[in-house]
Design a protein around this motif. Sequence first.
Motif, PDB file in Angstrom:
ATOM      1  N   LEU A 115      -3.032  11.756  -1.008  1.00 22.64           N
ATOM      2  CA  LEU A 115      -2.283  10.816  -0.168  1.00 22.64           C
ATOM      3  C   LEU A 115      -3.224   9.998   0.701  1.00 22.64           C
ATOM      4  O   LEU A 115      -3.074   8.787   0.843  1.00 22.64           O
ATOM      5  N   GLU A 116      -4.198  10.642   1.284  1.00 22.48           N
ATOM      6  CA  GLU A 116      -5.117   9.958   2.180  1.00 22.48           C
ATOM      7  C   GLU A 116      -6.255   9.269   1.450  1.00 22.48           C
ATOM      8  O   GLU A 116      -6.944   8.432   2.020  1.00 22.48           O
ATOM      9  N   ILE A 146       1.194   9.590  -5.520  1.00 21.13           N
ATOM     10  CA  ILE A 146       1.340  10.928  -4.957  1.00 21.13           C
ATOM     11  C   ILE A 146       2.560  11.681  -5.470  1.00 21.13           C
ATOM     12  O   ILE A 146       2.489  12.886  -5.695  1.00 21.13           O
ATOM     13  N   CYS A 166       6.500   5.537   5.061  1.00 26.24           N
ATOM     14  CA  CYS A 166       5.889   6.167   3.889  1.00 26.24           C
ATOM     15  C   CYS A 166       5.650   7.650   4.165  1.00 26.24           C
ATOM     16  O   CYS A 166       5.948   8.511   3.330  1.00 26.24           O
ATOM     17  N   GLU A 223       2.199   1.771  -3.509  1.00 28.03           N
ATOM     18  CA  GLU A 223       1.130   2.248  -4.385  1.00 28.03           C
ATOM     19  C   GLU A 223       0.809   3.719  -4.113  1.00 28.03           C
ATOM     20  O   GLU A 223       0.583   4.499  -5.036  1.00 28.03           O
ATOM     21  N   THR A 224       0.810   4.091  -2.835  1.00 33.01           N
ATOM     22  CA  THR A 224       0.536   5.471  -2.456  1.00 33.01           C
ATOM     23  C   THR A 224       1.625   6.391  -2.990  1.00 33.01           C
ATOM     24  O   THR A 224       1.327   7.434  -3.578  1.00 33.01           O
ATOM     25  N   GLU A 225       2.878   6.002  -2.798  1.00 35.75           N
ATOM     26  CA  GLU A 225       3.982   6.824  -3.306  1.00 35.75           C
ATOM     27  C   GLU A 225       3.874   7.002  -4.813  1.00 35.75           C
ATOM     28  O   GLU A 225       4.060   8.108  -5.327  1.00 35.75           O
ATOM     29  N   HIS A 265      -6.163   2.251   4.087  1.00 39.51           N
ATOM     30  CA  HIS A 265      -5.197   3.126   4.752  1.00 39.51           C
ATOM     31  C   HIS A 265      -5.553   3.301   6.230  1.00 39.51           C
ATOM     32  O   HIS A 265      -4.687   3.214   7.094  1.00 39.51           O
ATOM     33  N   HIS A 297       0.840  -1.206   0.000  1.00 42.30           N
ATOM     34  CA  HIS A 297       0.000   0.000   0.000  1.00 42.30           C
ATOM     35  C   HIS A 297       0.876   1.257   0.000  1.00 42.30           C
ATOM     36  O   HIS A 297       0.584   2.223  -0.716  1.00 42.30           O
ATOM     37  N   VAL A 340      -5.907   7.446  -1.382  1.00 43.71           N
ATOM     38  CA  VAL A 340      -5.499   6.223  -2.063  1.00 43.71           C
ATOM     39  C   VAL A 340      -5.949   5.065  -1.179  1.00 43.71           C
ATOM     40  O   VAL A 340      -5.331   4.762  -0.173  1.00 43.71           O
TER      41      VAL A 340
END
Length: 188
Positions: free
Chosen positions: A90-91, A64, A117, A59-61, A98, A56, A93
Amino acid sequence: MLVDAILTATAQLLRELGAKAVTTNKVAARAGVSVGSLYQYFPNKTALFTAVAERHALETEQAILPLLDRLAVEPPEELVDTVVEALVALERVDAVLHAELMRLSLWGQTSGVIQTCRRTFEAHLADLLARRAADLPRPLDPTATARVLVRAMGGVFEVCAQEPDEGFDDALLTETLTRMVAGTLGYS
């Protein structure tokens, strides 16, 4: 392929049931593998949750960082909107996953993956704020500013995820967070 199926099943169950209700038997059944096969790769639930958190975070990075990279070229008057857009994204995703991973992290069950992260994101934002310092209305400490913005907004979104029935709509959040970021960067 097998590991991916196991991680996907774990993430689905975390979203649907929450961590307390996830078992290795449920994960194996959802992934279509035997529990023995699951244990070949993951010795326990904590290892599963950590691997899901790592995936996760990656994937977030990937989602973003391109938004943050826009900060290097945005006109000064668009910096605030771009920062808010990146922090909101960011929040957003996979917000449910999350929030569940944040709870696990707070319980010490994901080996600090979410914090790592967040620190990566803070460092990237700090670097970009430092590069754009001449465009800001007042001097600021890029590292401290990035840390405050990311953590403050992370706290807001954690509450929103944990209390979805409290009426936190995206428009109000974006407007409020835009004011917060604008004030922090000296635009108020």
